[in-house]
Design a protein around this motif. Structure first.
Motif, short mmCIF file in Angstrom:
data_model
loop_
_atom_site.label_atom_id
_atom_site.label_comp_id
_atom_site.label_asym_id
_atom_site.label_seq_id
_atom_site.Cartn_x
_atom_site.Cartn_y
_atom_site.Cartn_z
N GLY A 12 0.82 -1.21 0.00
CA GLY A 12 0.00 0.00 0.00
C GLY A 12 0.85 1.26 0.00
O GLY A 12 0.57 2.22 -0.74
N LEU A 13 1.91 1.25 0.81
CA LEU A 13 2.80 2.42 0.87
C LEU A 13 3.53 2.63 -0.46
O LEU A 13 3.73 3.77 -0.90
CB LEU A 13 3.82 2.24 2.01
CG LEU A 13 3.24 2.31 3.43
CD1 LEU A 13 4.30 1.96 4.46
CD2 LEU A 13 2.67 3.70 3.71
N ILE A 14 3.90 1.52 -1.13
CA ILE A 14 4.57 1.63 -2.44
C ILE A 14 3.65 2.31 -3.44
O ILE A 14 4.07 3.20 -4.19
CB ILE A 14 5.00 0.23 -2.97
CG1 ILE A 14 6.14 -0.33 -2.12
CG2 ILE A 14 5.45 0.32 -4.43
CD1 ILE A 14 6.37 -1.81 -2.33
N LEU A 15 2.39 1.91 -3.47
CA LEU A 15 1.43 2.52 -4.40
C LEU A 15 1.25 4.01 -4.11
O LEU A 15 1.14 4.82 -5.03
CB LEU A 15 0.09 1.80 -4.32
CG LEU A 15 0.03 0.40 -4.93
CD1 LEU A 15 -1.33 -0.24 -4.71
CD2 LEU A 15 0.37 0.42 -6.42
N LEU A 16 1.25 4.38 -2.82
CA LEU A 16 1.13 5.79 -2.47
C LEU A 16 2.39 6.57 -2.90
O LEU A 16 2.28 7.70 -3.39
CB LEU A 16 0.90 5.94 -0.96
CG LEU A 16 -0.46 5.46 -0.44
CD1 LEU A 16 -0.52 5.50 1.08
CD2 LEU A 16 -1.59 6.29 -1.04
N PHE A 17 3.55 5.96 -2.73
CA PHE A 17 4.80 6.57 -3.20
C PHE A 17 4.77 6.75 -4.71
O PHE A 17 5.19 7.78 -5.25
CB PHE A 17 6.01 5.71 -2.80
CG PHE A 17 6.54 5.96 -1.43
CD1 PHE A 17 6.87 7.24 -1.01
CD2 PHE A 17 6.70 4.91 -0.54
CE1 PHE A 17 7.36 7.47 0.27
CE2 PHE A 17 7.19 5.12 0.75
CZ PHE A 17 7.52 6.42 1.15
N ILE A 18 4.28 5.71 -5.42
CA ILE A 18 4.20 5.76 -6.88
C ILE A 18 3.29 6.90 -7.33
O ILE A 18 3.61 7.64 -8.26
CB ILE A 18 3.71 4.40 -7.44
CG1 ILE A 18 4.84 3.37 -7.36
CG2 ILE A 18 3.21 4.54 -8.89
CD1 ILE A 18 4.39 1.94 -7.65
N PHE A 19 2.15 7.04 -6.64
CA PHE A 19 1.24 8.15 -6.96
C PHE A 19 1.95 9.49 -6.79
O PHE A 19 1.91 10.35 -7.68
CB PHE A 19 0.00 8.11 -6.06
CG PHE A 19 -0.72 9.44 -6.01
CD1 PHE A 19 -1.50 9.87 -7.08
CD2 PHE A 19 -0.58 10.28 -4.91
CE1 PHE A 19 -2.14 11.10 -7.05
CE2 PHE A 19 -1.21 11.52 -4.87
CZ PHE A 19 -2.00 11.93 -5.94
N TYR A 20 2.63 9.66 -5.65
CA TYR A 20 3.29 10.94 -5.37
C TYR A 20 4.39 11.22 -6.39
O TYR A 20 4.49 12.34 -6.91
CB TYR A 20 3.88 10.93 -3.95
CG TYR A 20 4.69 12.17 -3.66
CD1 TYR A 20 4.07 13.41 -3.49
CD2 TYR A 20 6.08 12.12 -3.62
CE1 TYR A 20 4.82 14.56 -3.26
CE2 TYR A 20 6.84 13.26 -3.39
CZ TYR A 20 6.20 14.47 -3.21
OH TYR A 20 6.95 15.61 -2.99
N LEU A 21 5.21 10.20 -6.71
CA LEU A 21 6.32 10.41 -7.66
C LEU A 21 5.81 10.66 -9.08
O LEU A 21 6.40 11.44 -9.82
CB LEU A 21 7.26 9.20 -7.63
CG LEU A 21 8.04 9.00 -6.33
CD1 LEU A 21 8.86 7.72 -6.40
CD2 LEU A 21 8.95 10.19 -6.05
N GLY A 22 4.72 9.99 -9.45
CA GLY A 22 4.11 10.25 -10.76
C GLY A 22 3.62 11.68 -10.86
O GLY A 22 3.82 12.36 -11.88
#
Length: 392
Positions: A12-22
């Motif tokens: 879940g944290l990875i997906l949130l990081f991916i959203f932020y970096l995108g």
């Protein structure tokens, strides 16, 4: 209470990081691929054994190549090859062949040298296509040539990956092994063509009858994963199998029906592939094989410039458009990452650094291509319209 950090929480944290970096990549105008790889490098210790991340990354890269394969039915493949093959082969010679020789001169073994050549070969389709669209250059005279080269590389890259995967499987690689590998690639391709021309010819009508989108997702992604898995079972690369699965479905009338179902899943999973790749890179204390790294970066940029300047006119472009094309083809990205995933140890760290640097330099050269071209050739002369007087 669990003492261990739950993998689900990590996912879940990875997906949130991916959203932020995108989101961040749009603001700072840096390709999101670079940011995702850097995230993987930073979180490598925490994510090293995350099985959910590993599985998601496998699905993401399979769906990327599946959707690429959808763009190439047999008729279109023939048309592209007929026009772009001289420039495409020049690209293979310069970026793959000469880079392999450079690595051999630095005392690397043949497999490692070919791996370095493969990493330096393909331009990033995702970065280049996005930049063409964002910078309003889709209507430029050189864009058709750039896209044709990207398509040619899309066709060659899965074969390069399959060969590297076969060599790295641990078996002693002889001429007989190589012939067996080529035979398996040919058989898998032939099977895909036969299935595409028979089973999937009437597949569109079948898809239209499936009203529930959930079942459709299961069917289409199941086909992609199954054919990718079959390739793995035969000792080939899953990306080749996925690409061929896409080719099979390319024979249906409207591929948009497949794309709109698969795109959301690919877009969710694909960033995890770059994050996972970042977790496998161990940079250590310094820059690995620094002189080779500099040499490969310099040559890989030079090779694409030569491709533009020499290959462009062969394709029918002017000198100005040819140079602009060469400057726009320098970014490396997803294909280099796929090929680099075969590497281990120091070569993996070398590959990661190369991809990050080449992606950044390629993006800068793309941005500066019009200005550099104008400095060398001057401003384009606009043709004056002559007014015709009635009765002349």
């Amino acid at each position: 209470m669990h003492s261990e950090f739950p993998e689900l929480l990590g996912a879940g944290l990875i997906l949130l990081f991916i959203f932020y970096l995108g989101f961040l990549s749009l603001k700072i105008k840096i390709p999101n691929v670079i940011l995702y790889i850097l995230l993987g490098i930073i979180l490598a210790d925490a994510l090293a054994d995350n099985e959910i991340l590993h599985f998601a990354s496998e699905v993401g890269i399979v769906l990327l190549f599946f959707l690429l394969g959808l763009e190439f039915n047999i008729k279109r493949l023939g048309g592209i090859a007929k026009k772009v093959w001289p420039s495409g082969l020049l690209d293979v010679f310069l970026s793959l062949g000469v880079t392999t020789v450079i690595a051999l001169l630095f005392k690397l073994d043949l497999f490692s040298s070919f791996l370095v050549g493969g990493i330096a070969y393909a331009t990033s389709s995702s970065i280049t296509a996005k930049l063409l669209d964002d910078r309003g250059r889709m209507a430029n005279s050189e864009t058709e040539f750039i896209l044709a080269i990207l398509i040619f590389e899309d066709l060659v890259a899965p074969i390069v990956v399959a060969i590297l995967f076969g060599i790295s499987s641990g078996e002693s690689f002889t001429s007989l092994t190589f012939l067996a590998l080529v035979g398996k690639i040919f058989a898998l391709t032939l099977l895909a063509i036969i299935i595409g021309k028979t089973v999937f010819k009437k597949f569109e009508r079948f898809l239209d009858r499936i009203s529930d989108e959930d079942f459709k997702i299961s069917l289409l992604i199941g086909i992609a994963l199954a054919y990718g898995g079959l390739a793995l079972f035969l000792g080939l690369s899953e990306v080749l199998g996925a690409f061929l699965a896409g080719m099979m479905l390319a024979e249906i009338g409207k591929i948009e029906k497949v794309e709109q179902t698969v795109f959301p899943v690919r877009d969710l999973m694909l960033p995890t592939f770059f994050v996972y790749f970042g977790t496998t890179i161990e940079l250590g204390d310094g820059v690995p094989m620094a002189m080779l790294l500099v040499s490969v970066i310099v040559w890989s940029i030079t090779a694409k410039l030569i491709l533009g300047v020499v290959g462009g006119p062969i394709y029918g472009l002017s000198k100005r458009s040819s140079l602009r094309a060469g400057l726009s083809l320098c970014a490396r990205g997803e294909f280099s990452v796929v090929i680099a995933s075969v590497a281990t140890g120091t070569l993996k760290a070398f590959s990661g650094l190369y991809i990050l640097i080449a992606a950044f330099i390629g993006m800068v050269l793309f941005e500066k291509a019009p200005k550099i071209t104008t400095k060398i050739y001057g401003k384009p002369v606009k043709k004056k319209k002559t007014l015709r007087v009635p009765g002349d």
